[in-house]
Design a protein around this motif. Structure first.
Motif, PDB file in Angstrom:
ATOM      1  N   ASP A 130      -7.465 -31.937  57.273  1.00  0.00           N
ATOM      2  CA  ASP A 130      -8.461 -32.993  57.650  1.00  0.00           C
ATOM      3  C   ASP A 130      -8.598 -33.795  56.380  1.00  0.00           C
ATOM      4  OD1 ASP A 130      -8.958 -31.612  59.947  1.00  0.00           O
ATOM      5  OD2 ASP A 130     -11.002 -30.569  58.949  1.00  0.00           O
TER       6      ASP A 130
ATOM      7  N   ARG B 251      -6.746 -42.534  57.144  1.00  0.00           N
ATOM      8  CA  ARG B 251      -7.673 -43.473  57.932  1.00  0.00           C
ATOM      9  C   ARG B 251      -7.978 -44.674  57.017  1.00  0.00           C
ATOM     10  NH1 ARG B 251      -8.672 -39.121  61.205  1.00  0.00           N
ATOM     11  NH2 ARG B 251      -7.890 -39.176  63.258  1.00  0.00           N
TER      12      ARG B 251
ATOM     13  N   CYS C  72     -12.626 -40.478  48.680  1.00  0.00           N
ATOM     14  CA  CYS C  72     -12.371 -39.355  48.895  1.00  0.00           C
ATOM     15  C   CYS C  72     -13.317 -38.356  48.188  1.00  0.00           C
ATOM     16  CB  CYS C  72     -10.953 -38.719  48.510  1.00  0.00           C
ATOM     17  SG  CYS C  72      -9.746 -39.739  49.395  1.00  0.00           S
TER      18      CYS C  72
ATOM     19  N   PHE D  79      -7.977 -38.139  56.796  1.00  0.00           N
ATOM     20  CA  PHE D  79      -9.315 -38.721  56.427  1.00  0.00           C
ATOM     21  C   PHE D  79      -8.765 -39.848  55.387  1.00  0.00           C
ATOM     22  CE2 PHE D  79     -12.637 -40.549  53.354  1.00  0.00           C
ATOM     23  CZ  PHE D  79     -13.590 -40.692  54.511  1.00  0.00           C
TER      24      PHE D  79
ATOM     25  N   ALA E 170     -16.584 -38.334  50.208  1.00  0.00           N
ATOM     26  CA  ALA E 170     -16.545 -37.567  51.525  1.00  0.00           C
ATOM     27  C   ALA E 170     -16.602 -36.077  51.231  1.00  0.00           C
ATOM     28  CB  ALA E 170     -15.465 -37.893  52.363  1.00  0.00           C
TER      29      ALA E 170
ATOM     30  N   CYS F  35      -6.582 -35.817  50.189  1.00  0.00           N
ATOM     31  CA  CYS F  35      -7.224 -37.072  50.825  1.00  0.00           C
ATOM     32  C   CYS F  35      -6.771 -38.198  49.897  1.00  0.00           C
ATOM     33  CB  CYS F  35      -8.567 -37.076  50.704  1.00  0.00           C
ATOM     34  SG  CYS F  35      -9.488 -38.565  51.237  1.00  0.00           S
TER      35      CYS F  35
END
Length: 167
Positions: free
Chosen positions: A141, A148, A59, A145, A62, A79
């Motif tokens: 978002d 996933r 996380c 993320f 990203a 995240c």
């Protein structure tokens, strides 16, 4: 006579550096691929936990903030929190914003949520704020993320399930 603990196979390189403890306090070798059942998804994660390290690292890389799953902000799932939920057995299908899942939250969604027996908090101030996320969790978002990602325990659980299905 000694009792044999039930174990789960975990791919090499997915375990923490420290020794794993079985019932009765018996240390297991640090490079083992046998993990006592229950160690993959029960109880609070610790700093040495491979899932927490994986989730935080992925996380952060990203560009997301709030990379400690114990601290959330903006009434949104971070995240790291979403990734931790995956480590504890949640599936993307139950989480994704596009699936009307757990990630579909906004600034009015509330400060607490219990998922798979773990309580998550969303109304704190994160310690790793950046220019890209000055208020912590900026949108769903971050959760999507994290949902996933495939942390070590989620990968191990999926492999164990495949072995059970294949016989």
């Amino acid at each position: 006579p000694a009792q044999t603990a039930q174990t789960t196979q975990v791919p090499d390189g997915m375990l923490s550096e420290g020794p794993l403890m079985e019932e009765g306090g018996q240390a297991q070798p640090t490079q083992t691929t046998q993990v006592p059942d229950g160690m993959l998804s029960e109880g609070p994660l610790t700093e040495e936990d491979p899932d927490e390290q994986f989730c935080s690292s992925q996380c952060r890389s990203a560009g997301y903030c709030c990379n400690d799953y114990r601290v959330g902000s903006s009434q949104m799932v971070s995240c790291a929190q979403a990734c931790t939920m995956r480590a504890r057995g949640s599936r993307y299908e139950d989480m994704g914003t596009d699936r009307n899942g757990i990630c579909k939250r906004d600034g009015q969604s509330g400060c607490r949520l219990e998922v798979n027996g773990q309580s998550y908090s969303f109304c704190q101030r994160c310690s790793d704020l950046q220019a890209s996320c000055p208020h912590g969790v900026q949108s769903s978002d971050a959760c999507d993320f994290g949902a996933r990602l495939n942390p070590p325990s989620a990968t191990a659980m999926a492999r164990a399930g495949s072995r059970l299905l294949l016989g």
